[in-house]
Design an enzyme around this catalytic site. Structure first.
Site, PDB file in Angstrom:
ATOM      1  N   ASP A 190      14.861  -0.449   0.364  1.00  0.00           N
ATOM      2  CA  ASP A 190      15.626  -0.589   1.598  1.00  0.00           C
ATOM      3  C   ASP A 190      16.669  -1.694   1.379  1.00  0.00           C
ATOM      4  O   ASP A 190      17.733  -1.436   0.806  1.00  0.00           O
ATOM      5  CB  ASP A 190      14.611  -0.933   2.700  1.00  0.00           C
ATOM      6  N   LYS A 247      17.258   3.965   0.461  1.00  0.00           N
ATOM      7  CA  LYS A 247      18.205   3.846   1.582  1.00  0.00           C
ATOM      8  C   LYS A 247      19.381   2.996   1.124  1.00  0.00           C
ATOM      9  O   LYS A 247      19.439   1.797   1.438  1.00  0.00           O
ATOM     10  CB  LYS A 247      17.531   3.150   2.770  1.00  0.00           C
ATOM     11  N   LYS A 279       0.816  -1.205   0.000  1.00  0.00           N
ATOM     12  CA  LYS A 279       0.000   0.000   0.000  1.00  0.00           C
ATOM     13  C   LYS A 279       0.855   1.263   0.000  1.00  0.00           C
ATOM     14  O   LYS A 279       0.354   2.348  -0.235  1.00  0.00           O
ATOM     15  CB  LYS A 279      -0.891   0.015   1.266  1.00  0.00           C
ATOM     16  N   GLY A 280       2.142   1.106   0.256  1.00  0.00           N
ATOM     17  CA  GLY A 280       3.013   2.251   0.493  1.00  0.00           C
ATOM     18  C   GLY A 280       3.113   3.259  -0.639  1.00  0.00           C
ATOM     19  O   GLY A 280       3.228   4.450  -0.403  1.00  0.00           O
TER      20      GLY A 280
HETATM   21  P1  IMP Z   1      13.024  -3.918   0.991  1.00  0.00           P
HETATM   22  O1  IMP Z   1      12.540  -5.210   0.395  1.00  0.00           O
HETATM   23  O2  IMP Z   1      13.867  -4.194   2.216  1.00  0.00           O
HETATM   24  O3  IMP Z   1      13.771  -3.053   0.003  1.00  0.00           O
HETATM   25  O4  IMP Z   1      11.793  -3.188   1.565  1.00  0.00           O
HETATM   26  C1  IMP Z   1      11.091  -2.235   0.882  1.00  0.00           C
HETATM   27  C2  IMP Z   1       9.788  -1.967   1.613  1.00  0.00           C
HETATM   28  O5  IMP Z   1      10.002  -1.917   3.007  1.00  0.00           O
HETATM   29  C3  IMP Z   1       9.225  -0.623   1.248  1.00  0.00           C
HETATM   30  O6  IMP Z   1       8.374  -0.707   0.121  1.00  0.00           O
HETATM   31  C4  IMP Z   1       8.475  -0.240   2.504  1.00  0.00           C
HETATM   32  O7  IMP Z   1       7.159  -0.753   2.479  1.00  0.00           O
HETATM   33  C5  IMP Z   1       9.245  -0.917   3.607  1.00  0.00           C
HETATM   34  N1  IMP Z   1      10.144   0.061   4.280  1.00  0.00           N
HETATM   35  C6  IMP Z   1      11.471   0.206   4.118  1.00  0.00           C
HETATM   36  N2  IMP Z   1      11.961   1.214   4.859  1.00  0.00           N
HETATM   37  C7  IMP Z   1      10.898   1.737   5.514  1.00  0.00           C
HETATM   38  C8  IMP Z   1      10.736   2.845   6.428  1.00  0.00           C
HETATM   39  O8  IMP Z   1      11.661   3.578   6.792  1.00  0.00           O
HETATM   40  N3  IMP Z   1       9.468   3.061   6.866  1.00  0.00           N
HETATM   41  C9  IMP Z   1       8.397   2.298   6.497  1.00  0.00           C
HETATM   42  N4  IMP Z   1       8.495   1.270   5.621  1.00  0.00           N
HETATM   43  C10 IMP Z   1       9.742   0.993   5.142  1.00  0.00           C
END
Ligand code: IMP
Ligand code: MG
Length: 189
Positions: free
Chosen positions: A113, A141, A53-54
Protein backbone atom coordinates in the site's frame (compact mmCIF):
# COMPACT_ATOMS: atom_id res chain seq x y z
CA UNK A 1 -25.46 -22.88 1.09
CA UNK A 2 -24.97 -19.14 0.58
CA UNK A 3 -28.70 -18.55 1.05
CA UNK A 4 -28.65 -20.45 4.33
CA UNK A 5 -25.65 -18.49 5.66
CA UNK A 6 -27.21 -15.16 4.69
CA UNK A 7 -30.01 -15.74 7.16
CA UNK A 8 -27.64 -16.31 10.07
CA UNK A 9 -26.84 -13.27 12.21
CA UNK A 10 -23.05 -13.47 12.02
CA UNK A 11 -22.64 -14.23 8.32
CA UNK A 12 -19.83 -12.37 6.56
CA UNK A 13 -21.65 -12.35 3.24
CA UNK A 14 -24.10 -9.59 4.14
CA UNK A 15 -21.11 -7.20 4.60
CA UNK A 16 -19.71 -7.73 1.09
CA UNK A 17 -20.01 -4.91 -1.42
CA UNK A 18 -18.29 -6.47 -4.44
CA UNK A 19 -16.16 -9.55 -5.15
CA UNK A 20 -13.03 -8.32 -6.94
CA UNK A 21 -11.12 -11.62 -7.30
CA UNK A 22 -13.02 -14.88 -7.08
CA UNK A 23 -11.41 -18.25 -6.32
CA UNK A 24 -10.80 -19.12 -9.98
CA UNK A 25 -9.10 -15.77 -10.64
CA UNK A 26 -6.94 -16.09 -7.52
CA UNK A 27 -5.89 -19.58 -8.57
CA UNK A 28 -4.91 -18.27 -11.99
CA UNK A 29 -2.81 -15.45 -10.46
CA UNK A 30 -1.09 -17.72 -7.95
CA UNK A 31 -0.32 -20.34 -10.60
CA UNK A 32 1.32 -17.70 -12.80
CA UNK A 33 3.43 -16.32 -9.95
CA UNK A 34 4.51 -19.81 -8.85
CA UNK A 35 5.67 -20.67 -12.37
CA UNK A 36 7.68 -17.43 -12.64
CA UNK A 37 9.33 -17.97 -9.26
CA UNK A 38 10.16 -21.59 -10.13
CA UNK A 39 11.81 -20.41 -13.33
CA UNK A 40 13.77 -17.56 -11.71
CA UNK A 41 15.11 -19.48 -8.70
CA UNK A 42 16.09 -22.74 -10.41
CA UNK A 43 19.33 -24.03 -8.83
CA UNK A 44 19.13 -21.65 -5.86
CA UNK A 45 18.23 -22.18 -2.20
CA UNK A 46 15.09 -20.17 -1.72
CA UNK A 47 13.71 -18.98 1.59
CA UNK A 48 10.13 -17.73 1.57
CA UNK A 49 9.46 -15.21 4.33
CA UNK A 50 5.72 -14.80 4.83
CA UNK A 51 4.44 -11.66 6.50
CA UNK A 52 1.79 -12.61 9.03
CA UNK A 53 -1.02 -12.64 9.29
CA UNK A 54 -2.23 -11.32 5.95
CA UNK A 55 0.03 -13.36 3.63
CA UNK A 56 -0.83 -16.66 5.32
CA UNK A 57 -3.45 -17.89 2.83
CA UNK A 58 -1.62 -16.56 -0.24
CA UNK A 59 1.65 -18.15 0.86
CA UNK A 60 0.03 -21.53 1.53
CA UNK A 61 -1.32 -21.58 -2.03
CA UNK A 62 1.75 -20.03 -3.67
CA UNK A 63 4.31 -22.43 -2.20
CA UNK A 64 2.40 -25.37 -3.67
CA UNK A 65 2.83 -23.81 -7.10
CA UNK A 66 6.62 -23.55 -6.71
CA UNK A 67 8.46 -26.65 -7.92
CA UNK A 68 11.72 -26.15 -6.00
CA UNK A 69 13.11 -27.03 -2.57
CA UNK A 70 12.03 -24.06 -0.49
CA UNK A 71 12.31 -23.23 3.19
CA UNK A 72 9.73 -21.19 5.05
CA UNK A 73 9.97 -18.59 7.75
CA UNK A 74 7.56 -15.96 9.03
CA UNK A 75 7.62 -12.49 10.43
CA UNK A 76 4.75 -10.59 11.98
CA UNK A 77 4.79 -6.83 11.80
CA UNK A 78 2.28 -4.22 12.74
CA UNK A 79 1.73 -0.84 11.16
CA UNK A 80 -2.03 -0.49 11.12
CA UNK A 81 -3.49 -1.40 14.47
CA UNK A 82 -7.25 -1.50 14.13
CA UNK A 83 -7.43 1.29 11.56
CA UNK A 84 -7.57 1.22 7.74
CA UNK A 85 -4.66 3.70 7.40
CA UNK A 86 -0.99 2.91 7.88
CA UNK A 87 0.59 4.70 10.83
CA UNK A 88 3.98 4.59 9.13
CA UNK A 89 5.57 3.01 12.18
CA UNK A 90 6.56 -0.63 11.65
CA UNK A 91 6.89 -2.81 14.72
CA UNK A 92 8.24 -6.38 14.70
CA UNK A 93 5.79 -8.58 16.60
CA UNK A 94 7.46 -11.86 15.59
CA UNK A 95 10.98 -12.13 14.24
CA UNK A 96 12.46 -14.82 11.97
CA UNK A 97 13.16 -18.20 13.57
CA UNK A 98 16.40 -18.68 11.60
CA UNK A 99 19.11 -16.48 10.12
CA UNK A 100 19.01 -15.42 6.47
CA UNK A 101 22.78 -15.28 5.90
CA UNK A 102 23.68 -16.66 2.47
CA UNK A 103 20.06 -17.29 1.54
CA UNK A 104 18.00 -16.03 -1.35
CA UNK A 105 15.04 -14.46 0.40
CA UNK A 106 11.65 -13.86 -1.16
CA UNK A 107 9.31 -11.78 0.99
CA UNK A 108 5.66 -12.79 0.60
CA UNK A 109 3.18 -9.97 1.23
CA UNK A 110 -0.58 -9.71 0.89
CA UNK A 111 -0.77 -6.07 -0.21
CA UNK A 112 1.70 -3.28 -0.77
CA UNK A 113 0.00 0.00 0.00
CA UNK A 114 2.16 2.94 1.20
CA UNK A 115 5.19 0.66 0.76
CA UNK A 116 6.43 1.49 4.26
CA UNK A 117 6.22 -2.09 5.55
CA UNK A 118 8.00 -3.62 2.58
CA UNK A 119 10.65 -0.89 2.54
CA UNK A 120 11.37 -1.53 6.20
CA UNK A 121 11.52 -5.32 5.72
CA UNK A 122 13.89 -5.07 2.75
CA UNK A 123 16.30 -2.93 4.79
CA UNK A 124 15.99 -5.23 7.78
CA UNK A 125 16.72 -8.42 5.82
CA UNK A 126 19.59 -6.80 3.93
CA UNK A 127 21.14 -5.85 7.26
CA UNK A 128 20.80 -9.48 8.37
CA UNK A 129 22.99 -10.66 5.49
CA UNK A 130 20.68 -12.21 2.91
CA UNK A 131 22.36 -13.13 -0.39
CA UNK A 132 19.51 -11.59 -2.34
CA UNK A 133 16.14 -10.12 -1.43
CA UNK A 134 13.09 -9.93 -3.62
CA UNK A 135 9.44 -9.30 -2.92
CA UNK A 136 6.23 -10.94 -4.08
CA UNK A 137 2.84 -9.43 -3.32
CA UNK A 138 -0.60 -10.67 -4.23
CA UNK A 139 -2.00 -7.16 -4.61
CA UNK A 140 -0.46 -3.78 -5.21
CA UNK A 141 -2.00 -0.33 -4.71
CA UNK A 142 0.49 1.83 -6.66
CA UNK A 143 -1.59 5.01 -6.25
CA UNK A 144 -1.06 4.91 -2.49
CA UNK A 145 2.73 4.67 -2.48
CA UNK A 146 4.64 6.89 -0.04
CA UNK A 147 8.09 5.33 -0.49
CA UNK A 148 9.66 3.76 -3.56
CA UNK A 149 9.94 -0.02 -3.36
CA UNK A 150 10.86 -2.47 -6.10
CA UNK A 151 8.42 -5.40 -6.21
CA UNK A 152 9.61 -8.35 -8.28
CA UNK A 153 6.34 -10.29 -8.45
CA UNK A 154 2.90 -8.68 -8.41
CA UNK A 155 -0.29 -10.72 -8.59
CA UNK A 156 -2.43 -7.79 -9.64
CA UNK A 157 -2.55 -4.02 -9.22
CA UNK A 158 -5.75 -2.71 -7.66
CA UNK A 159 -7.21 0.79 -7.30
CA UNK A 160 -7.35 2.59 -3.96
CA UNK A 161 -10.12 0.47 -2.43
CA UNK A 162 -9.96 -1.20 0.97
CA UNK A 163 -10.36 -4.94 0.44
CA UNK A 164 -10.62 -8.05 2.61
CA UNK A 165 -10.52 -11.82 2.30
CA UNK A 166 -8.05 -14.56 1.30
CA UNK A 167 -6.06 -13.83 4.47
CA UNK A 168 -6.58 -10.07 4.47
CA UNK A 169 -8.51 -8.45 7.30
CA UNK A 170 -10.48 -5.49 8.43
CA UNK A 171 -10.10 -5.21 12.24
CA UNK A 172 -9.03 -8.91 12.30
CA UNK A 173 -12.19 -10.06 10.52
CA UNK A 174 -12.92 -11.49 7.04
CA UNK A 175 -9.54 -13.29 6.69
CA UNK A 176 -11.38 -16.55 6.05
CA UNK A 177 -13.34 -15.35 3.03
CA UNK A 178 -12.20 -17.51 0.11
CA UNK A 179 -12.19 -14.54 -2.30
CA UNK A 180 -11.11 -10.87 -2.28
CA UNK A 181 -13.92 -8.37 -1.80
CA UNK A 182 -14.72 -4.81 -0.82
CA UNK A 183 -17.01 -4.09 2.13
CA UNK A 184 -20.19 -2.07 2.32
CA UNK A 185 -19.55 1.46 3.69
CA UNK A 186 -21.78 0.86 6.72
CA UNK A 187 -19.38 -1.85 7.93
CA UNK A 188 -16.79 0.87 8.73
CA UNK A 189 -19.32 3.15 10.40
P1 IMP B 1 1.93 -0.52 3.77
O1 IMP B 1 3.05 -0.49 4.77
O2 IMP B 1 1.16 0.78 3.81
O3 IMP B 1 2.40 -0.83 2.37
O4 IMP B 1 0.90 -1.56 4.27
C1 IMP B 1 0.88 -2.86 3.85
C2 IMP B 1 -0.05 -3.65 4.76
O5 IMP B 1 -1.21 -2.91 5.05
C3 IMP B 1 -0.53 -4.91 4.09
O6 IMP B 1 0.35 -5.99 4.34
C4 IMP B 1 -1.88 -5.11 4.74
O7 IMP B 1 -1.76 -5.84 5.94
C5 IMP B 1 -2.35 -3.72 5.06
N1 IMP B 1 -3.31 -3.25 4.02
C6 IMP B 1 -3.08 -2.40 3.00
N2 IMP B 1 -4.17 -2.22 2.24
C7 IMP B 1 -5.13 -2.99 2.79
C8 IMP B 1 -6.51 -3.28 2.44
O8 IMP B 1 -7.08 -2.80 1.46
N3 IMP B 1 -7.15 -4.14 3.27
C9 IMP B 1 -6.58 -4.71 4.37
N4 IMP B 1 -5.29 -4.50 4.72
C10 IMP B 1 -4.58 -3.64 3.93
MG1 MG C 1 -3.33 -6.20 8.07
Amino acid sequence: MIEKRKKKGNSMIRDIQEVLFDEAKLNQIVTRLGAQITEDYRGKDLLLVGILKGANVFMADLMRKIDLHVQLDFMAVSSYGMSTESSGVVRILKDLDHGVENKHVLIIEDIVDSGLTLHYLMDYLTARGALSIAACTLLDKPDRRKVDVAINYVGSPIPDVFIVGYGIDYAEKYRNLPYIASLKPEVYA
